[in-house]
Design a protein around this motif. Structure first.
Motif, PDB file in Angstrom:
ATOM      1  N   LEU A  60      33.640  45.736  33.511  1.00 58.59           N
ATOM      2  CA  LEU A  60      34.137  44.372  33.712  1.00 58.59           C
ATOM      3  C   LEU A  60      33.633  43.722  35.000  1.00 58.59           C
ATOM      4  O   LEU A  60      33.200  42.562  34.973  1.00 58.59           O
ATOM      5  N   PRO A  61      33.665  44.408  36.159  1.00 54.10           N
ATOM      6  CA  PRO A  61      33.139  43.752  37.372  1.00 54.10           C
ATOM      7  C   PRO A  61      31.670  43.354  37.246  1.00 54.10           C
ATOM      8  O   PRO A  61      31.260  42.331  37.812  1.00 54.10           O
ATOM      9  N   GLU A  62      30.882  44.141  36.500  1.00 53.31           N
ATOM     10  CA  GLU A  62      29.474  43.795  36.311  1.00 53.31           C
ATOM     11  C   GLU A  62      29.329  42.569  35.418  1.00 53.31           C
ATOM     12  O   GLU A  62      28.481  41.705  35.658  1.00 53.31           O
ATOM     13  N   LEU A  63      30.158  42.477  34.382  1.00 51.91           N
ATOM     14  CA  LEU A  63      30.086  41.329  33.474  1.00 51.91           C
ATOM     15  C   LEU A  63      30.528  40.030  34.142  1.00 51.91           C
ATOM     16  O   LEU A  63      30.128  38.941  33.718  1.00 51.91           O
ATOM     17  N   LEU A  64      31.353  40.157  35.181  1.00 51.64           N
ATOM     18  CA  LEU A  64      31.891  38.960  35.842  1.00 51.64           C
ATOM     19  C   LEU A  64      31.127  38.590  37.106  1.00 51.64           C
ATOM     20  O   LEU A  64      31.610  37.782  37.897  1.00 51.64           O
ATOM     21  N   ARG A  65      29.960  39.146  37.291  1.00 55.83           N
ATOM     22  CA  ARG A  65      29.176  38.847  38.498  1.00 55.83           C
ATOM     23  C   ARG A  65      28.828  37.364  38.612  1.00 55.83           C
ATOM     24  O   ARG A  65      28.700  36.825  39.709  1.00 55.83           O
ATOM     25  N   SER A  66      28.670  36.688  37.487  1.00 52.97           N
ATOM     26  CA  SER A  66      28.303  35.268  37.516  1.00 52.97           C
ATOM     27  C   SER A  66      29.407  34.406  38.123  1.00 52.97           C
ATOM     28  O   SER A  66      29.153  33.281  38.553  1.00 52.97           O
ATOM     29  N   PHE A  67      30.640  34.924  38.167  1.00 50.19           N
ATOM     30  CA  PHE A  67      31.745  34.170  38.765  1.00 50.19           C
ATOM     31  C   PHE A  67      31.766  34.278  40.289  1.00 50.19           C
ATOM     32  O   PHE A  67      32.573  33.617  40.941  1.00 50.19           O
ATOM     33  N   LYS A  68      30.925  35.138  40.822  1.00 49.65           N
ATOM     34  CA  LYS A  68      30.769  35.307  42.270  1.00 49.65           C
ATOM     35  C   LYS A  68      32.115  35.534  42.959  1.00 49.65           C
ATOM     36  O   LYS A  68      32.787  36.509  42.696  1.00 49.65           O
ATOM     37  N   ASP A  69      32.522  34.609  43.825  1.00 50.79           N
ATOM     38  CA  ASP A  69      33.737  34.809  44.633  1.00 50.79           C
ATOM     39  C   ASP A  69      35.009  34.835  43.788  1.00 50.79           C
ATOM     40  O   ASP A  69      36.042  35.329  44.235  1.00 50.79           O
ATOM     41  N   PHE A  70      34.946  34.289  42.568  1.00 54.30           N
ATOM     42  CA  PHE A  70      36.127  34.254  41.711  1.00 54.30           C
ATOM     43  C   PHE A  70      36.173  35.448  40.764  1.00 54.30           C
ATOM     44  O   PHE A  70      37.035  35.507  39.890  1.00 54.30           O
ATOM     45  N   ARG A  71      35.273  36.388  40.961  1.00 56.86           N
ATOM     46  CA  ARG A  71      35.189  37.516  40.036  1.00 56.86           C
ATOM     47  C   ARG A  71      36.476  38.323  40.015  1.00 56.86           C
ATOM     48  O   ARG A  71      37.003  38.663  38.952  1.00 56.86           O
ATOM     49  N   LEU A  72      37.014  38.626  41.192  1.00 54.31           N
ATOM     50  CA  LEU A  72      38.232  39.435  41.255  1.00 54.31           C
ATOM     51  C   LEU A  72      39.430  38.693  40.669  1.00 54.31           C
ATOM     52  O   LEU A  72      40.327  39.311  40.078  1.00 54.31           O
ATOM     53  N   VAL A  73      39.445  37.362  40.816  1.00 55.46           N
ATOM     54  CA  VAL A  73      40.535  36.564  40.253  1.00 55.46           C
ATOM     55  C   VAL A  73      40.507  36.636  38.731  1.00 55.46           C
ATOM     56  O   VAL A  73      41.525  36.872  38.069  1.00 55.46           O
ATOM     57  N   VAL A  74      39.316  36.432  38.161  1.00 51.58           N
ATOM     58  CA  VAL A  74      39.174  36.493  36.702  1.00 51.58           C
ATOM     59  C   VAL A  74      39.496  37.890  36.204  1.00 51.58           C
ATOM     60  O   VAL A  74      40.184  38.066  35.181  1.00 51.58           O
ATOM     61  N   ASN A  75      39.023  38.876  36.925  1.00 50.17           N
ATOM     62  CA  ASN A  75      39.312  40.275  36.580  1.00 50.17           C
ATOM     63  C   ASN A  75      40.827  40.506  36.537  1.00 50.17           C
ATOM     64  O   ASN A  75      41.353  41.110  35.600  1.00 50.17           O
ATOM     65  N   GLY A  76      41.530  40.009  37.547  1.00 50.19           N
ATOM     66  CA  GLY A  76      42.979  40.174  37.595  1.00 50.19           C
ATOM     67  C   GLY A  76      43.691  39.485  36.447  1.00 50.19           C
ATOM     68  O   GLY A  76      44.620  40.046  35.850  1.00 50.19           O
ATOM     69  N   PHE A  77      43.254  38.257  36.111  1.00 51.26           N
ATOM     70  CA  PHE A  77      43.866  37.532  35.000  1.00 51.26           C
ATOM     71  C   PHE A  77      43.698  38.290  33.679  1.00 51.26           C
ATOM     72  O   PHE A  77      44.620  38.358  32.860  1.00 51.26           O
TER      73      PHE A  77
END
Length: 289
Positions: free
Chosen positions: A240-257
């Protein structure tokens, strides 16, 4: 096969990390399947990693011997601390094992002559190959599958449902808990040994509280209703963290949601066969039949 060579050169570490994380998730699945919320798996991983790395770097031991040492050291430690701590249950057991994990981390920090202290161990030979990880995962799954369907596995399930009733039925509760705890430590130590010889470097902060929470989250996310759940949960939290790399600084937020949504709508984990049957209408088909 040029595309595969390019893929492997970029993502080989990620693919192998999928395997080591699956081992870690399975290690805590064992204790959870016996009704124990033990949080020492990150510490056991660290013991396995440092023991195996020191055997190859300082003693010149062959890789199989280093792996065996990486499994034996946390097993012995689990047996030693299991005697007093496994009398506890619930949050008290979690607190005690978390305390043990912190003791291990501090010890690794202060034993600079052996562990390198805060700087960690660098220059560990890269001996872990893809088939080592694949074989370890397959063998672990095979052993746990057989254990789950054995008398021991049924004892684990009975203890998880009602420890007092299990004892009255003649099950040796203390011995069963100890077996689950030690086997979980062995699997976590194996994951640590393989990871140490994959990443060249290990440091004490890699095996602290955060890693322990990550391991628990993998298993709870996937579900503990079977062996598929922990493997699935570890794969999701690794990729999941690799797939969300395009979100940059918001990656952890999206991951948490995403994780919160899964926990709200799938409280028993993603791999919940009963829920899946309801979703796909298999239960309705059985009733009509």
């Amino acid at each position: 096969m040029e595309w595969f060579d390019n893929f492997w050169s970029v993502y080989s570490n990620l693919v192998l990390t999928l395997g080591t994380n699956a081992l870690l998730a399975l290690s805590i699945y064992l204790t959870l399947s016996c009704g124990m919320l033990a949080m020492a798996n990150a510490a056991f991983m660290g013991l396995g990693a440092y023991t195996s790395a020191l055997l190859t770097m300082n003693a010149g031991a062959p890789f199989p011997v280093a792996l065996a040492g990486g499994m034996a050291a946390p097993a012995v430690m689990a047996f030693i601390i299991g005697k007093p701590t496994l009398r506890l249950s619930g949050v008290y057991l979690a607190m005690a094992t978390l305390g043990f994990g912190e003791v291990v981390r501090i010890a690794l920090l202060n034993a600079e002559g052996w562990t390198g202290g805060a700087l960690g161990l660098n220059g560990i030979p890269q001996l872990t190959q893809w088939w080592h990880v694949a074989l370890a995962v397959v063998l672990t799954l095979a052993v746990l599958w057989r254990l789950r369907r054995s008398k021991v596995g049924r004892s684990f399930e009975a203890i998880k449902e009602d420890e007092t009733a299990a004892g009255l039925m003649g099950i040796n509760v203390g011995a069963s808990k100890m077996l689950a705890f030690v086997l979980g430590a062995v699997i976590a130590g194996l994951a640590g040994a393989l990871n140490a010889h994959l990443t060249f470097f290990i440091g004490p902060n890699e095996f602290g509280f955060d890693r322990g929470v990550d391991i628990l989250t993998m298993t709870i996310l996937g579900g503990i209703n079977g062996l598929t759940g922990p493997v699935l949960g570890s794969a999701i939290l690794t990729v999941l963290p690799e797939l969300l790399r395009s979100f940059k600084d918001f990656r952890l937020v999206v991951n948490g949601f995403i994780l919160v949504a899964i926990v709200l709508f799938l409280p028993k984990g993603i791999w919940d066969p009963a829920q899946l049957r309801r979703w796909f209408g298999l239960g309705a088909k059985k009733e009509r039949a």
